[in-house]
Design a protein around this motif. Structure first.
Motif, PDB file in Angstrom:
ATOM      1  N   ALA A   1       0.836  -1.196   0.000  1.00  0.00           N
ATOM      2  CA  ALA A   1       0.000   0.000   0.000  1.00  0.00           C
ATOM      3  C   ALA A   1       0.869   1.243   0.000  1.00  0.00           C
ATOM      4  O   ALA A   1       1.939   1.255   0.612  1.00  0.00           O
ATOM      5  N   PRO A   2       0.422   2.261  -0.698  1.00  0.00           N
ATOM      6  CA  PRO A   2       1.247   3.476  -0.782  1.00  0.00           C
ATOM      7  C   PRO A   2       1.630   4.027   0.582  1.00  0.00           C
ATOM      8  O   PRO A   2       2.778   4.412   0.798  1.00  0.00           O
ATOM      9  N   ASP A   3       0.674   4.052   1.463  1.00  0.00           N
ATOM     10  CA  ASP A   3       1.001   4.577   2.791  1.00  0.00           C
ATOM     11  C   ASP A   3       2.060   3.725   3.481  1.00  0.00           C
ATOM     12  O   ASP A   3       2.972   4.235   4.135  1.00  0.00           O
ATOM     13  N   ALA A   4       1.900   2.425   3.310  1.00  0.00           N
ATOM     14  CA  ALA A   4       2.876   1.540   3.942  1.00  0.00           C
ATOM     15  C   ALA A   4       4.239   1.698   3.294  1.00  0.00           C
ATOM     16  O   ALA A   4       5.275   1.728   3.984  1.00  0.00           O
ATOM     17  N   LEU A   5       4.227   1.825   1.988  1.00  0.00           N
ATOM     18  CA  LEU A   5       5.512   1.993   1.305  1.00  0.00           C
ATOM     19  C   LEU A   5       6.158   3.305   1.723  1.00  0.00           C
ATOM     20  O   LEU A   5       7.380   3.377   1.948  1.00  0.00           O
ATOM     21  N   ASP A   6       5.337   4.304   1.826  1.00  0.00           N
ATOM     22  CA  ASP A   6       5.863   5.594   2.278  1.00  0.00           C
ATOM     23  C   ASP A   6       6.458   5.466   3.676  1.00  0.00           C
ATOM     24  O   ASP A   6       7.551   5.976   3.967  1.00  0.00           O
ATOM     25  N   ALA A   7       5.747   4.755   4.517  1.00  0.00           N
ATOM     26  CA  ALA A   7       6.250   4.586   5.884  1.00  0.00           C
ATOM     27  C   ALA A   7       7.554   3.795   5.896  1.00  0.00           C
ATOM     28  O   ALA A   7       8.484   4.112   6.642  1.00  0.00           O
ATOM     29  N   LEU A   8       7.611   2.804   5.056  1.00  0.00           N
ATOM     30  CA  LEU A   8       8.831   1.991   5.032  1.00  0.00           C
ATOM     31  C   LEU A   8      10.008   2.798   4.494  1.00  0.00           C
ATOM     32  O   LEU A   8      11.143   2.649   4.963  1.00  0.00           O
ATOM     33  N   LEU A   9       9.721   3.639   3.532  1.00  0.00           N
ATOM     34  CA  LEU A   9      10.804   4.493   3.038  1.00  0.00           C
ATOM     35  C   LEU A   9      11.235   5.485   4.107  1.00  0.00           C
ATOM     36  O   LEU A   9      12.421   5.755   4.284  1.00  0.00           O
ATOM     37  N   GLU A  10      10.252   6.014   4.765  1.00  0.00           N
ATOM     38  CA  GLU A  10      10.581   6.940   5.851  1.00  0.00           C
ATOM     39  C   GLU A  10      11.441   6.238   6.898  1.00  0.00           C
ATOM     40  O   GLU A  10      12.416   6.794   7.412  1.00  0.00           O
TER      41      GLU A  10
ATOM     42  N   ARG B   1       2.875  -6.274   6.224  1.00  0.00           N
ATOM     43  CA  ARG B   1       2.893  -7.040   4.982  1.00  0.00           C
ATOM     44  C   ARG B   1       4.004  -6.527   4.058  1.00  0.00           C
ATOM     45  O   ARG B   1       4.765  -7.309   3.472  1.00  0.00           O
ATOM     46  N   GLY B   2       4.082  -5.207   3.969  1.00  0.00           N
ATOM     47  CA  GLY B   2       5.121  -4.645   3.122  1.00  0.00           C
ATOM     48  C   GLY B   2       6.513  -5.000   3.602  1.00  0.00           C
ATOM     49  O   GLY B   2       7.404  -5.332   2.812  1.00  0.00           O
ATOM     50  N   ALA B   3       6.672  -4.950   4.907  1.00  0.00           N
ATOM     51  CA  ALA B   3       7.994  -5.278   5.455  1.00  0.00           C
ATOM     52  C   ALA B   3       8.330  -6.730   5.197  1.00  0.00           C
ATOM     53  O   ALA B   3       9.486  -7.075   4.916  1.00  0.00           O
ATOM     54  N   GLN B   4       7.337  -7.567   5.281  1.00  0.00           N
ATOM     55  CA  GLN B   4       7.591  -8.988   4.996  1.00  0.00           C
ATOM     56  C   GLN B   4       7.926  -9.191   3.530  1.00  0.00           C
ATOM     57  O   GLN B   4       8.844  -9.935   3.181  1.00  0.00           O
TER      58      GLN B   4
ATOM     59  N   GLN C   1      13.117  -7.114   8.012  1.00  0.00           N
ATOM     60  CA  GLN C   1      12.721  -7.993   9.080  1.00  0.00           C
ATOM     61  C   GLN C   1      12.441  -7.268  10.384  1.00  0.00           C
ATOM     62  O   GLN C   1      11.499  -7.575  11.094  1.00  0.00           O
ATOM     63  N   CYS C   2      13.257  -6.295  10.668  1.00  0.00           N
ATOM     64  CA  CYS C   2      13.089  -5.648  11.969  1.00  0.00           C
ATOM     65  C   CYS C   2      11.755  -4.928  12.043  1.00  0.00           C
ATOM     66  O   CYS C   2      11.102  -4.910  13.080  1.00  0.00           O
ATOM     67  N   VAL C   3      11.359  -4.355  10.923  1.00  0.00           N
ATOM     68  CA  VAL C   3      10.059  -3.694  10.914  1.00  0.00           C
ATOM     69  C   VAL C   3       8.951  -4.725  11.041  1.00  0.00           C
ATOM     70  O   VAL C   3       7.980  -4.534  11.773  1.00  0.00           O
ATOM     71  N   ALA C   4       9.118  -5.806  10.342  1.00  0.00           N
ATOM     72  CA  ALA C   4       8.106  -6.854  10.434  1.00  0.00           C
ATOM     73  C   ALA C   4       7.987  -7.347  11.867  1.00  0.00           C
ATOM     74  O   ALA C   4       6.885  -7.531  12.394  1.00  0.00           O
ATOM     75  N   ASP C   5       9.125  -7.533  12.476  1.00  0.00           N
ATOM     76  CA  ASP C   5       9.097  -7.983  13.869  1.00  0.00           C
ATOM     77  C   ASP C   5       8.396  -6.975  14.759  1.00  0.00           C
ATOM     78  O   ASP C   5       7.583  -7.322  15.611  1.00  0.00           O
ATOM     79  N   ALA C   6       8.745  -5.735  14.539  1.00  0.00           N
ATOM     80  CA  ALA C   6       8.149  -4.694  15.368  1.00  0.00           C
ATOM     81  C   ALA C   6       6.642  -4.655  15.170  1.00  0.00           C
ATOM     82  O   ALA C   6       5.885  -4.542  16.136  1.00  0.00           O
TER      83      ALA C   6
ATOM     84  N   LEU D   1      11.311  -7.917 -13.150  1.00  0.00           N
ATOM     85  CA  LEU D   1      11.548  -8.519 -11.856  1.00  0.00           C
ATOM     86  C   LEU D   1      10.243  -8.723 -11.144  1.00  0.00           C
ATOM     87  O   LEU D   1       9.564  -7.789 -10.789  1.00  0.00           O
ATOM     88  N   ASN D   2       9.958  -9.929 -10.950  1.00  0.00           N
ATOM     89  CA  ASN D   2       8.713 -10.249 -10.277  1.00  0.00           C
ATOM     90  C   ASN D   2       8.990 -10.656  -8.848  1.00  0.00           C
ATOM     91  O   ASN D   2      10.078 -11.001  -8.464  1.00  0.00           O
ATOM     92  N   GLY D   3       7.918 -10.646  -8.162  1.00  0.00           N
ATOM     93  CA  GLY D   3       8.037 -10.725  -6.721  1.00  0.00           C
ATOM     94  C   GLY D   3       8.302 -12.067  -6.120  1.00  0.00           C
ATOM     95  O   GLY D   3       9.412 -12.523  -6.073  1.00  0.00           O
ATOM     96  N   GLY D   4       7.296 -12.691  -5.661  1.00  0.00           N
ATOM     97  CA  GLY D   4       7.527 -13.844  -4.817  1.00  0.00           C
ATOM     98  C   GLY D   4       8.036 -13.406  -3.473  1.00  0.00           C
ATOM     99  O   GLY D   4       8.669 -14.149  -2.741  1.00  0.00           O
ATOM    100  N   LEU D   5       7.740 -12.197  -3.149  1.00  0.00           N
ATOM    101  CA  LEU D   5       8.349 -11.656  -1.929  1.00  0.00           C
ATOM    102  C   LEU D   5       7.740 -12.209  -0.674  1.00  0.00           C
ATOM    103  O   LEU D   5       8.287 -12.030   0.390  1.00  0.00           O
ATOM    104  N   LEU D   6       6.642 -12.866  -0.827  1.00  0.00           N
ATOM    105  CA  LEU D   6       6.074 -13.448   0.384  1.00  0.00           C
ATOM    106  C   LEU D   6       7.014 -14.456   0.998  1.00  0.00           C
ATOM    107  O   LEU D   6       6.889 -14.827   2.142  1.00  0.00           O
ATOM    108  N   HIS D   7       7.961 -14.872   0.235  1.00  0.00           N
ATOM    109  CA  HIS D   7       8.867 -15.890   0.766  1.00  0.00           C
ATOM    110  C   HIS D   7       9.929 -15.295   1.668  1.00  0.00           C
ATOM    111  O   HIS D   7      10.586 -16.017   2.376  1.00  0.00           O
TER     112      HIS D   7
END
Length: 555
Positions: free
Chosen positions: A85-94, A113-116, A121-126, A244-250
């Motif tokens: 999500a844009p907001d999440a991406l913005d937050a992650l960039l921030e 979800r974005g962090a995953q 990882q640290c954001v995901a953990d948090a 470049l495709n994702g598969g980032l859930l992994h």
DNA sequence: CTGGGGATGGGGCCC
DNA sequence: CGGGCCCCATCCCCA
């Protein structure tokens, strides 16, 4: 300065990491040197490949693969990340550029979800911590968010960012709270100057870990799975060829574990959760919107320890080891023995200490000060008790005699060692063999590192040093056995710290958690060949030995 | 195995 | 009441 280091000195610049991030953030905002644009549902975010690679395992692998493929890694590119999500991406960039994650609690899931997906990882953990704290146990109460916008502050000691990056420990530490502990000794506690360049975070600020624990670049097995995850697409600039495709859930599953990582799993509840939940509580400490659950729980813990003990009272009972700690204000000091926190660092050599008075003594090594001089010889000592020991050599006194073989020693600890060792065969024959199921508790091996039975020791004290038994001998007696593992011990210690001093705890930097890790590694080291030195485990052992001896005496 | 130095944790005293 | 400072007991490590 250590004489053996060839005159090399390390001059820390604690502000460097802050300034570096701040400048990078400036560049991002102005588009300067941006070589990567992330897009999400139409929103565009110029950024830097190097920064993204540093903070995100996904991008690191992505760009690493490019460069490995002869791409060179340079050039402009666009990554479309519609799955974030844009907001999440913005937050992650921030977060990537400020070490601060600023999101409303309602956006926590998206950020998680974005962090995953991106392997932050640290954001995901948090985020998991926070979500866990809000009672959302993975779908159990999924939509149940706090009605009000939760204000969560999770700060980090940003000055440690560079340090931690450099160490590349790949530690998965959940820094609960940052704040800077006023400490005259340590250069590691400068003010975390907020980057003047970027505006202060919105009211709903969520500060998170620095980009310090990306999945390890050393874990080369990790490959981005280029699969059919239509959710996420990373599209290179036209003409660049590869899409470049994702598969980032992994990424989440692929996160490597560190050797020192405590066995904390997201689905592991109960005892480990104590610490998790506590940490979350610490996170929100200072927020008016969150009730003082820590204090409540801490008080409950204390009550459970026996009687209504407030921190104002002395003596106080340690809820972890049940030991009675005498002296006002001594319990926090004691709790650090459980948490492993070492807030006091030598500015000269970096060695850390749990107590500032120990650091002070340590500093004598650097200053060359040896204030305790022997009046009989030129010997000088760092410690008064060293001098005392030394003086006994001059006097020739050997007041400590083995009751069994009558060998005399100048030092009591040497007598104890003697009694534990093989030299006193009479005692040795009395030593029972370890009961395997008891020994396994402490993970120790038979024999090595044995400690005297507290009972036999006390009997010895009574026989030879009745004064010490009367005066202070009880202090060293083992108290109750702590049934849980080290995690439980830490958990309780953290809770107690929170209860004891919420203000100072608010200032507990990540050192506390780092201390936990250090302690953890220390435990692991010592639990290997030579048994353990954990106070709790040691008490375990002592209690075991008491049982052994008692059983033997009954025979 | 012993002697010795250093480290660590607890308690007392004082500010 | 918390923290600094000091002393003590105990442990670890090394020669």
């Amino acid at each position: 300065m250590s004489p053996g280091e060839d005159g090399l000195i390390g001059i820390p610049f604690p502000e460097h990491s802050n300034e570096l991030l701040s400048h990078l953030n400036d560049q991002r905002r102005t588009g300067l040197l941006c070589d990567l644009t992330l897009t999400s549902r139409g929103a565009r975010y110029p950024t830097h490949r190097s920064v993204m690679a540093a903070v995100s395992l996904y991008f690191r692998r992505l760009f690493g693969a490019e460069e490995g493929g002869g791409e060179g890694g340079g050039g402009f590119s666009v990554c479309q990340l519609d799955c974030v999500a844009p907001d999440a991406l913005d937050a992650l960039l921030e977060f990537a550029y400020t070490a601060t994650l600023t999101i409303p609690s309602s956006g926590m899931r998206d950020v998680l979800r974005g962090a995953q997906l991106l392997g932050i990882q640290c954001v995901a953990d948090a985020c998991r911590d926070i979500l866990g704290e809000t009672g959302e146990a993975e779908g159990e109460t999924a939509g149940e968010q706090r009605p009000q916008q939760m204000t969560i502050e999770r700060t980090i000691e940003t000055t440690n960012v560079v340090e931690k990056i450099s160490r590349r420990k790949n530690e998965r530490k959940k820094v609960r709270k940052v704040g800077l502990r006023p400490n005259n000794f340590s250069p590691l506690y400068p003010l975390a100057a907020s980057p003047a360049s970027h505006p202060s975070p919105p009211s709903d600020s969520f500060r998170s870990l620095p980009p310090t624990q990306p999945p390890s670049p050393e874990s080369e097995e990790i490959h981005p799975k280029l699969g059919q995850n239509g959710d996420l697409r990373a599209i290179r600039e036209p003409g660049r060829g590869n899409t470049l495709n994702g598969g980032l859930l992994h990424w989440a599953q692929e996160r490597p574990l560190t050797a020192h990582q405590p066995p904390i799993q997201s689905d592991k509840l109960s005892e480990d959760d104590d610490m998790e939940a506590l940490g979350d509580d610490i996170v929100v400490m200072g927020s008016s919107s969150i009730p003082t659950s820590v204090a409540d729980r801490g008080a409950a813990t204390s009550v459970a320890g026996g009687g209504r003990k407030r921190k104002s009272q002395t003596p106080q009972q340690c809820p972890v080891c049940q030991k009675i700690i005498h002296g006002a204000g001594k319990l926090p000091r004691h709790m650090r023995t459980h948490t492993g926190e070492k807030p006091f660092q030598c500015s000269a050599c970096g060695v850390r200490f749990t107590r500032n008075d120990k650091l002070k003594i340590h500093m004598r090594k650097h200053t060359g000060e040896r204030p305790y001089t022997c009046s009989h010889c030129p010997a000088r000592f760092l410690h008064s008790y060293d001098l005392k020991n030394h003086l006994s050599l001059h006097s020739g006194a050997r007041p400590f005699e083995c009751p069994l073989c009558h060998k005399a020693f100048a030092r009591e600890d040497h007598l104890q060692r003697h009694r534990k060792g093989h030299s006193c065969l009479e005692l040795r024959t009395r030593r029972p063999k370890r009961v395997p199921e008891l020994a396994e508790d402490a993970g120790e091996k038979d024999g090595m590192g044995d400690h005297p039975s507290p009972l036999s020791l006390q009997a010895h004290h009574t026989m030879f040093h009745p004064h010490s038994v009367l005066e202070g001998g009880s202090a060293s007696r083992p108290s109750l056995i702590f049934p849980g593992g080290i995690d439980r011990e830490r958990s309780l210690a953290l809770q107690t710290l929170a209860q004891l001093n919420s203000q100072s705890l608010a200032n507990y930097p990540e050192l506390l958690l780092r201390g936990l890790e250090m302690r953890g590694s220390r435990e692991m080291e010592r639990e290997g060949p030579g048994g353990t030195r954990s106070p709790a485990l040691q008490r375990d052992r002592w209690a075991d030995e008491v049982e052994d001896e008692e059983a033997e005496e009954g025979e």
